[in-house]
Enzyme design. Structure first.
Site, mmCIF file in Angstrom:
data_model
loop_
_atom_site.group_PDB
_atom_site.id
_atom_site.type_symbol
_atom_site.label_atom_id
_atom_site.label_comp_id
_atom_site.label_asym_id
_atom_site.label_seq_id
_atom_site.Cartn_x
_atom_site.Cartn_y
_atom_site.Cartn_z
ATOM 1 C CG PHE A 10 0.729 1.539 -37.038
ATOM 2 C CD1 PHE A 10 1.873 0.763 -37.196
ATOM 3 C CD2 PHE A 10 -0.398 1.247 -37.804
ATOM 4 C CE1 PHE A 10 1.895 -0.285 -38.110
ATOM 5 C CE2 PHE A 10 -0.387 0.197 -38.715
ATOM 6 C CZ PHE A 10 0.767 -0.571 -38.868
ATOM 7 C CB THR A 94 5.169 8.724 -30.230
ATOM 8 O OG1 THR A 94 6.271 9.008 -29.355
ATOM 9 C CG2 THR A 94 4.432 7.479 -29.733
ATOM 10 C CE LYS A 123 15.326 14.209 -35.026
ATOM 11 N NZ LYS A 123 14.587 13.355 -35.982
ATOM 12 C CD GLU A 147 22.545 3.193 -37.205
ATOM 13 O OE1 GLU A 147 23.438 2.535 -36.680
ATOM 14 O OE2 GLU A 147 22.751 4.320 -37.714
ATOM 15 C CB VAL A 150 22.338 9.879 -36.086
ATOM 16 C CG1 VAL A 150 23.329 10.775 -36.826
ATOM 17 C CG2 VAL A 150 22.246 10.302 -34.622
ATOM 18 N N GLY A 204 7.847 17.719 -49.678
ATOM 19 C CA GLY A 204 7.702 16.961 -48.432
ATOM 20 C C GLY A 204 8.991 16.867 -47.630
ATOM 21 C CG ASP A 218 16.607 17.139 -37.468
ATOM 22 O OD1 ASP A 218 15.942 16.243 -36.922
ATOM 23 O OD2 ASP A 218 17.427 16.909 -38.386
ATOM 24 C CE LYS A 222 18.636 13.911 -37.623
ATOM 25 N NZ LYS A 222 18.305 14.437 -38.978
ATOM 26 N N GLY A 319 13.328 9.297 -44.610
ATOM 27 C CA GLY A 319 12.509 8.518 -45.520
ATOM 28 C C GLY A 319 11.831 7.369 -44.806
#
Lengths: 338, 338
Positions: A10, A94, A123, A147, A150, A204, A218, A222, A319
């Site tokens: 959360f 998480t 991921k 969804e 990626v 950020g 990362d 993807k 985001g």
């Protein structure tokens, strides 16, 4: 029928999702006949709460802001939580672990085994165990929807599964990491790598330890997901060659400019006969190529298809609300098909 | 269950569709469990053929190439054809008429009234009568699907209806006509308008009478469809202001370049409070804007949403296989939901 949702994790995305659901409560009912309730939230910092009649979203957000979920608190581990909150859909949010996918992997497995749909923007499980998890979902007649893994909410997997159905995808190629694209854009404007990284951290976009982004890990996760979900491969992540942007110097930037090109960190998947290969590496892209114009933290993907040729989609790659939306769209897909 | 398809109009797009269906016959069955047969074809030049067991695609294509459909020929008008061929889905592919939508409008209406799904890439009925046709479809519990009317097979309507579900669209803005974009691209490279038009005609991008493209009428029809389908408006096409590219001179091109801009024919739909307004007009777009980089006959659309901000899709805007694909994807949607 009201969809019963359980949230594991959360943090930013989970709270963003609850805000979206609450803000759009009337719109979602009117447009899609979609009604929901959150029957449980489990977070390793804030604690676990659960109630069959649904938890109050405003109480959840307020208590999380205060650092502890209190109302309808329960004891026990994640499995007990999943048993008790009796949700139709489990949303896994998480932290990402690209080594073994845990603890998210176990959460997804347990939920699917119990006949719950799973939606995740994490991921780890998707990049490391997509094939076994989707087989498990199929066996239990539920969905495993990802969804958000990626390009956050910008539709990629759902685009190919839905509106591009009937096309055969020959290759995909894109800018899949916003942090590195932001750093490269700053370097184009004259900044040194270290300064650009510092600015990305300040805003950020980059984490304190930027390794996962700048070394390409990362993007590699993807690319692995794209290979396995879109191209039907069974490619282990270690087989995806990976080079980040840390070696790119201002001289490299200038040399590219002289050639009418621009450096981009490109993730690519290609079909070679029956085989599928994938890579992440910096490439010099001609300025008139659609990917060259994608600047800042924006992401983009070009899909090469048999019937349409090139189709490109450009949108946000990260985001709070964007990733929250990716979860919402998968929840709606489950609602529509139930 | 095998989907029974009737085709009205058997020109470039119709023949392209049959080629795709035939070429992908195994792939479509394996991936989607999709099986089809063509129970009738009605074309005002080639004649009308119909058979409940399905017509042979290769015979259809060969006979069309010879100018006349012969095998299983039938007499009668389109209504008799639709009654006799007893299809699940009627695909309307006659010529576009933006004045009153006929004869396609009557074909769509009759088919929907008889409880047949309708798929069409014909802009006439969609631009002039979307609301009444979709209401008629709803009443008869069938679908009226029109992906191919905007940007041919590049997913636009299905993107917003599917993967972008849950987002509220605030505005859309794009390059919706490939012919004018090709002409403007040639003018950027130094050609005069008349020469660029002649080249577009030579390549088959522009018709002998180019009015529909260069005056913006084709883009206006697409903008009207976007307003009514995506933004839920009930906007008549006459209310969409429309200016084409015929007045743009080499001086205008040079003046834009000096400002770091480029002329594009932009179709736009915007929400202003409860109202929706739409327009087509040439605009100077900054070179670093995603739409500025879209050259030649390619189309592009940027959707501004509440949760994702800007999402852009770039792809082909016309073509035999591309439009054929738009029909296929809608046929698959009907198959999936049946």
């Amino acid at each position: 029928m009201t969809q019963k949702i359980a949230l594991i994790g959360f943090g930013t995305v989970g709270q963003g999702l609850v805000e979206i659901l609450q803000e759009k409560i009337d719109e979602l009912d009117e447009r899609y006949g979609y009604r929901w309730k959150i029957t449980g939230v489990c977070d390793n910092r804030f604690g676990t709460v659960c109630h069959m009649d649904g938890l109050d979203p405003e109480v959840l957000l307020r208590e999380a802001a205060n650092g502890s979920l209190q109302t309808h608190r329960m004891a026990g581990d994640v499995k007990q939580f999943l048993d008790e909150c009796n949700a139709d859909v489990v949303v896994e949010m998480t932290y990402t672990n690209l080594s073994d996918g845990e603890p998210a992997l176990s959460h997804c497995r347990y939920a699917l085994e119990k006949g719950r749909h799973v939606v995740t923007s994490n991921k780890g499980p998707a990049a490391l165990h997509f094939r076994s998890l989707s087989a498990l979902a199929k066996k239990n007649r539920v969905r495993f929807l990802i969804e958000g893994t990626v390009m956050s909410g910008t539709p990629v997997l759902n685009l190919m599964d839905g509106p591009l159905q009937g096309c055969r995808v020959e290759s995909v190629r894109g800018i899949l990491n916003g942090t590195t694209n932001y750093i490269l854009t700053c370097m184009e404007e004259g900044m040194a790598y270290a300064d650009a990284l510092a600015k990305a951290q300040e805003l950020g976009y980059a984490e304190a330890d930027p390794t996962g982004d700048v070394e390409g890990y990362d993007a590699r996760a993807k690319v692995t997901i794209l290979a396995n979900v879109v191209m039907g491969a069974d490619l282990p992540i270690e087989k995806v060659s990976c080079m980040g942007i840390t070696a790119i110097t201002p001289d490299d930037i200038a040399a590219a400019r002289q050639k009418g090109k621009r450096w981009k960190l490109i993730g690519a998947v290609e079909r070679n006969g029956g085989d599928v290969s994938a890579s992440v590496k910096p490439e010099m892209v001609p300025l008139d190529h659609p990917l060259a114009g994608v600047s800042g933290a924006t992401n983009a993907l070009t899909v090469v298809t048999d019937l349409l040729g090139d189709v490109s989609i450009v949108g946000p790659g990260a985001g709070r609300m964007e990733t929250g939306f990716s979860i919402l769209t998968d929840l709606l897909t489950i609602h529509r098909s139930s």
